[in-house]
Enzyme design. Structure first.
Site, PDB file in Angstrom:
ATOM      1  N   CYS A  59       0.821  -1.210   0.000  1.00 20.93           N
ATOM      2  CA  CYS A  59       0.000   0.000   0.000  1.00 20.93           C
ATOM      3  C   CYS A  59       0.858   1.263   0.000  1.00 20.93           C
ATOM      4  O   CYS A  59       1.731   1.413   0.869  1.00 20.93           O
ATOM      5  CB  CYS A  59      -0.907  -0.009   1.238  1.00 20.93           C
ATOM      6  SG  CYS A  59      -1.815   1.525   1.509  1.00 20.93           S
ATOM      7  N   TRP A  92      -7.715  -6.507   5.972  1.00 21.77           N
ATOM      8  CA  TRP A  92      -6.339  -6.955   5.799  1.00 21.77           C
ATOM      9  C   TRP A  92      -6.072  -8.053   6.841  1.00 21.77           C
ATOM     10  O   TRP A  92      -6.623  -8.026   7.946  1.00 21.77           O
ATOM     11  CB  TRP A  92      -5.366  -5.806   6.028  1.00 21.77           C
ATOM     12  CG  TRP A  92      -5.368  -4.778   4.952  1.00 21.77           C
ATOM     13  CD1 TRP A  92      -6.204  -3.698   4.849  1.00 21.77           C
ATOM     14  CD2 TRP A  92      -4.486  -4.719   3.826  1.00 21.77           C
ATOM     15  NE1 TRP A  92      -5.893  -2.977   3.723  1.00 21.77           N
ATOM     16  CE2 TRP A  92      -4.842  -3.565   3.073  1.00 21.77           C
ATOM     17  CE3 TRP A  92      -3.426  -5.512   3.381  1.00 21.77           C
ATOM     18  CZ2 TRP A  92      -4.182  -3.193   1.911  1.00 21.77           C
ATOM     19  CZ3 TRP A  92      -2.761  -5.139   2.215  1.00 21.77           C
ATOM     20  CH2 TRP A  92      -3.138  -4.005   1.494  1.00 21.77           C
ATOM     21  N   THR A 126      -8.518   0.044   7.030  1.00 18.92           N
ATOM     22  CA  THR A 126      -7.420   0.575   6.239  1.00 18.92           C
ATOM     23  C   THR A 126      -6.065   0.409   6.917  1.00 18.92           C
ATOM     24  O   THR A 126      -5.955   0.337   8.140  1.00 18.92           O
ATOM     25  CB  THR A 126      -7.646   2.067   5.952  1.00 18.92           C
ATOM     26  OG1 THR A 126      -7.623   2.804   7.176  1.00 18.92           O
ATOM     27  CG2 THR A 126      -8.983   2.302   5.268  1.00 18.92           C
ATOM     28  N   VAL A 127      -5.040   0.346   6.089  1.00 17.77           N
ATOM     29  CA  VAL A 127      -3.656   0.478   6.535  1.00 17.77           C
ATOM     30  C   VAL A 127      -3.114   1.761   5.905  1.00 17.77           C
ATOM     31  O   VAL A 127      -3.550   2.139   4.810  1.00 17.77           O
ATOM     32  CB  VAL A 127      -2.792  -0.732   6.128  1.00 17.77           C
ATOM     33  CG1 VAL A 127      -3.197  -1.967   6.888  1.00 17.77           C
ATOM     34  CG2 VAL A 127      -2.819  -0.989   4.617  1.00 17.77           C
ATOM     35  N   TYR A 190      -5.646   6.819  -8.902  1.00 17.76           N
ATOM     36  CA  TYR A 190      -6.850   6.057  -8.551  1.00 17.76           C
ATOM     37  C   TYR A 190      -8.079   6.588  -9.287  1.00 17.76           C
ATOM     38  O   TYR A 190      -8.973   5.825  -9.654  1.00 17.76           O
ATOM     39  CB  TYR A 190      -7.073   6.081  -7.039  1.00 17.76           C
ATOM     40  CG  TYR A 190      -6.065   5.226  -6.327  1.00 17.76           C
ATOM     41  CD1 TYR A 190      -6.289   3.869  -6.142  1.00 17.76           C
ATOM     42  CD2 TYR A 190      -4.878   5.767  -5.856  1.00 17.76           C
ATOM     43  CE1 TYR A 190      -5.351   3.070  -5.518  1.00 17.76           C
ATOM     44  CE2 TYR A 190      -3.933   4.983  -5.245  1.00 17.76           C
ATOM     45  CZ  TYR A 190      -4.167   3.633  -5.076  1.00 17.76           C
ATOM     46  OH  TYR A 190      -3.231   2.838  -4.468  1.00 17.76           O
TER      47      TYR A 190
END
Length: 351
Positions: A59, A92, A126-127, A190
């Site tokens: 990421c 995740w 999220t990370v 993105y």
């Protein structure tokens, strides 16, 4: 979901969907705003060995935290948990660890830490995220603030010779430059990749390459984005550039030019990549696996491409001719800790 996928919708087959037909991609930027500070005003004071940074090398937003943690020498103060490169629609996971369980947090999914603090947490998992180890609760997933707080709030635990990545006299300029980098480049790729219509894609494509051309002009006469040393702004741009040719050029249709065909940006990216603390955090295998396997609505087969040839990342860049001092009055970080070294086969082939 990673911070770059926080707007994904849920699909019944276990995969997430990232493209909404007929619409442009709009990122959800509402993150957990709790901060870890020297005065502990949010209930989480700076304290060594209390917090665990959970990241994924795949990421780009998490990669920022890995770089800053390395440059500042915070490895002994903030432990690191690494998720694998792929995930399902829920979370995740710690599939790189024995038994698929994080050895410190004792959980198989990052979602467990989110749910521990916020039962029924409604947003993407999220990370990067920072977890309070004693309670097992997530503290924050605000990727932009995490690195700034590493730089400003954790100063008592910086290594000797740590660079000043967020100089007080340059902060306004760092933030101004970084805002354009974020909206047009970090998020711009993105908007191309997740565009739901030709019109949305065309607009995103034009915005992305307009900004890359502007950055080319800026970096043609100065080695770094702000001042004559590496700052937070360079960290933020680098992680997108590192993924450009392996992923964004093809997978996200950002194909006017490869990074390696944009001489100034390519030399700038190689300069940073060859700087201790940057390239040694990059795992190209995980990067490609993440995007090509997880984004099944863009790449339905899940086939991961073999290319590109990555050996050119180690070629001379000649950016030192522009002057500048990478670490200012500081020094390069020491080599990565043995358990944090990216395997050679996942980095740049040396032969």
């Amino acid at each position: 979901m990673s911070a770059d996928q926080s707007t994904a919708t849920r699909e019944p087959d276990g995969q997430a969907s990232y493209v909404t037909s007929g619409q442009e991609f709009v990122r959800d930027t509402q993150y957990i705003e709790t901060r870890i500070t020297r005065d502990g005003r949010d209930g989480y004071p700076v304290e060594p060995n209390r917090y665990r940074l959970v990241a994924a090398r795949a990421c780009p937003w998490a990669n920022r935290t890995l770089i800053v943690r390395r440059l500042l020498g915070l490895e002994d103060a903030i432990s690191l948990g690494l998720c694998g490169p792929t995930h399902d629609k829920n979370s995740w996971t710690f599939d790189l660890d024995p038994g698929g369980v994080d050895p410190v947090l004792k959980i198989p999914r990052l979602k467990d830490a989110y749910e521990k603090r916020f039962p029924g947490y409604p947003k993407g998992i999220t990370v990067p995220a920072i977890v309070d180890v004693p309670s097992g609760e997530v503290v924050t997933n605000d990727f932009k603030q995490i690195t700034v707080d590493f730089e400003v709030e954790w100063v008592d635990y910086h290594r000797d010779g740590a660079p000043d990545l967020y100089p007080e006299h340059l902060r306004d300029e760092v933030e101004t430059v970084s805002k354009g980098v974020y909206t047009e480049v970090n998020n711009g790729v993105y908007r191309c990749g997740f565009a739901g219509s030709q019109e949305a894609y065309d607009k995103a494509y034009d915005r992305l390459f307009t900004k890359l051309d502007e950055l080319t002009e800026r970096l043609s006469s100065q080695r770094y984005l702000v001042g004559d040393t590496i700052t937070e702004a360079d960290v933020r741009l680098f992680t997108t550039l590192a993924r450009f040719d392996p992923v964004y050029h093809g997978h996200f249709k950002c194909n006017r030019s490869k990074l390696s065909e944009m001489p100034v940006l390519w030399a700038y990216a190689r300069d940073l990549f060859q700087t201790p603390g940057f390239g040694d955090t990059v795992d190209f295998t995980q990067i490609k696996q993440h995007y090509y396997i997880v984004h099944r609505d863009i790449n339905p087969t899940g086939i991961v491409p073999d290319g590109p040839d990555l050996r050119n990342w180690l070629t001379p860049h000649h950016r030192e001719e522009l002057g500048g001092r990478p670490f200012g009055d500081g020094t390069p970080p020491p080599p990565p800790q043995p358990n944090e070294v990216v395997p050679e086969q996942d980095w740049v082939p040396l032969s």
